[in-house]
Design an enzyme around this catalytic site. Structure first.
Site: not given
Ligand code: PLP
Length: 421
Positions: A261, A147, A232
């Site tokens: 986040k 994700f 990520d």
């Molecule tokens: C939440 C998330 C994203 C995307 O972030 P947004 O601010 O919602 O665009 C990307 N990678 C990971 C691992 C995430 O948990």
């Protein structure tokens, strides 16, 4: 069942949403009104423990007073200048972030998806300009069940049908390999491979933890083939797993780390691409940007969000409380639970098939005063703010016991919805 739970005043707000909003979410029917630390209150004054933390965006706890003060102070002074001009917060944000994460360069954006898009652009360009990949041929390797966000390019390399279907055509140039399999990475690399993009723990896939040593092996393989290792850490980063960055569990450093986040403690969308590598330097003026990226309000808020994370030892607390929470969950001996896994306060509780859907249990937990999120049918994710204390966890464990362990009956009463507990 969820709608039966909604009270008259929450019903009003839910109906408003249903009347005028798009249907791209199916939230629990709880309408929240205020929050403080690990707690949130709904419009009727009912109190809940937040065990989602906005997907780990409020690691510092709801409405952290120091971040709030910074937000107000900065908003009264200057909010947005655009990057056409400089501001007095951006450089300090860079300096403090680099010092904290041992990075050399930062590129600020807003959402996590934008940080992912940014790195895809930068790594492709690096592939052509530095690695010498023939024009238009650069490839990135990604993992199954990843994700990384919701843009067209990103969902194009998702393996989740719900994320992809109906949104074609997609961006080419991505190769998908199984997660946690270093051998598959070594096999997939070709002279056209520019980067490998991976989550240290797959959050949305259901808190999937790769085999020990996986990231270290990936680091070695990427070094051997001159491939940029991109972690990520938008969800795993900033204390969630008990370290500032999850890469520290394996003692490695990625070439590029993505954070977002909790970078603002939940006050504002702030993300960043952190680089330890020459990759970011390939971007020249005019080649990439964002109207809001790096704005003074975002930078000021992020500086304080980082400062309180460190000063209040939130990563350390996540490590200790995560252990405590997981061992408490194990000692419930709930027959519906198949597996409990996690690192720090990123915890997945996987239910037995046939025990009832995770969504059903999330609704029961909500009735008991815990808000959490099901992921992929069978897994409940527990990820409270990192400021949680032992007595909060004791309370949560008792509430979880009542929701998951029906007195006497075990789970033989079937799908759960009709279970009396
Ligand atoms: C939440 C998330 C994203 C995307 O972030 P947004 O601010 O919602 O665009 C990307 N990678 C990971 C691992 C995430 O948990």
């Amino acid at each position: 069942m969820a709608s039966a739970f909604a009270t008259p005043s929450s019903r009003y707000f839910i109906d408003l949403e249903k009347e005028d909003g798009a249907f791209n979410y199916k939230p629990l029917d709880v309408v929240l009104h205020k929050g403080s630390g690990v707690w949130v209150w709904d419009v009727d004054g009912r109190k809940y423990m937040d065990c989602l933390s906005a997907y780990s965006a409020v690691n510092q706890g709801h409405c952290h007073p120091e971040i709030l003060r910074t937000l107000v102070d900065q908003a009264q002074r200057l909010t947005l200048t655009s990057r056409a001009f400089r501001n007095d917060q951006l450089g300090l944000f860079y300096q403090e972030l680099c010092e904290l994460t041992h990075s050399h360069r930062v590129l600020p954006m807003n959402s996590g998806a934008e940080a992912v898009e940014t790195v895809i652009k930068a790594v492709r360009k690096w592939g052509y300009q530095v690695k010498g990949i023939p024009a238009g041929q650069a490839e990135l390797i990604v993992c199954a069940d990843n994700f990384h966000g919701r843009t067209i390019t990103i969902v194009g390399f998702s393996t989740d049908p719900k994320s992809r279907e109906g949104f074609e055509p997609f961006t080419p140039g991505f190769k998908i390999i199984p997660y946690g399999d270093a051998e598959a990475l070594a096999q997939a690399i070709t002279p056209r491979t520019a980067g490998f993009l991976v989550e240290p723990i797959q959050g949305e896939a259901g808190v999937i933890i790769p085999p020990a040593g996986y990231l270290r092996q990936a680091r070695n393989i990427c070094d051997r083939h001159n491939v940029v290792l991109i972690l990520d850490e938008i969800q795993t980063g900033l204390g969630r797993t008990g370290k500032l960055l999850a890469e520290e569990h394996e003692g490695i450093e990625a070439d590029i780390t993505l954070i977002g986040k909790a970078l603002s403690g939940g006050f504002y969308p702030v993300s960043a691409v952190l680089s330890n590598h020459e990759v970011l330097s390939v971007l020249r003026p005019g080649e990439h940007g964002s109207t809001f990226g790096g704005n003074p309000l975002a930078c000021a808020v992020a500086r304080t969000a980082l400062r309180v994370l460190v000063q209040e030892h939130m990563a350390e607390n996540a490590l200790v409380m995560g252990e405590y929470f997981m061992s408490g969950l194990r000692s419930l001996h709930a027959p519906v639970i198949k597996e409990i896994r996690g690192k720090g306060l990123m915890i997945g509780v996987e239910l037995h098939p046939g025990a009832g859907s995770a969504r059903h249990y999330c609704e029961k937990l909500m009735a008991g005063g815990i808000l959490c999120k099901d992921t992929h049918e069978q897994t409940i994710r527990l990820a409270p703010p990192l400021v949680i204390q032992r007595e909060d966890i004791d309370w949560a464990l008792e509430t979880i016991r009542q929701a998951l362990v029906p007195a006497g009956a075990g789970w033989s009463c079937g799908r759960g919805a009709s279970c009396r507990s």
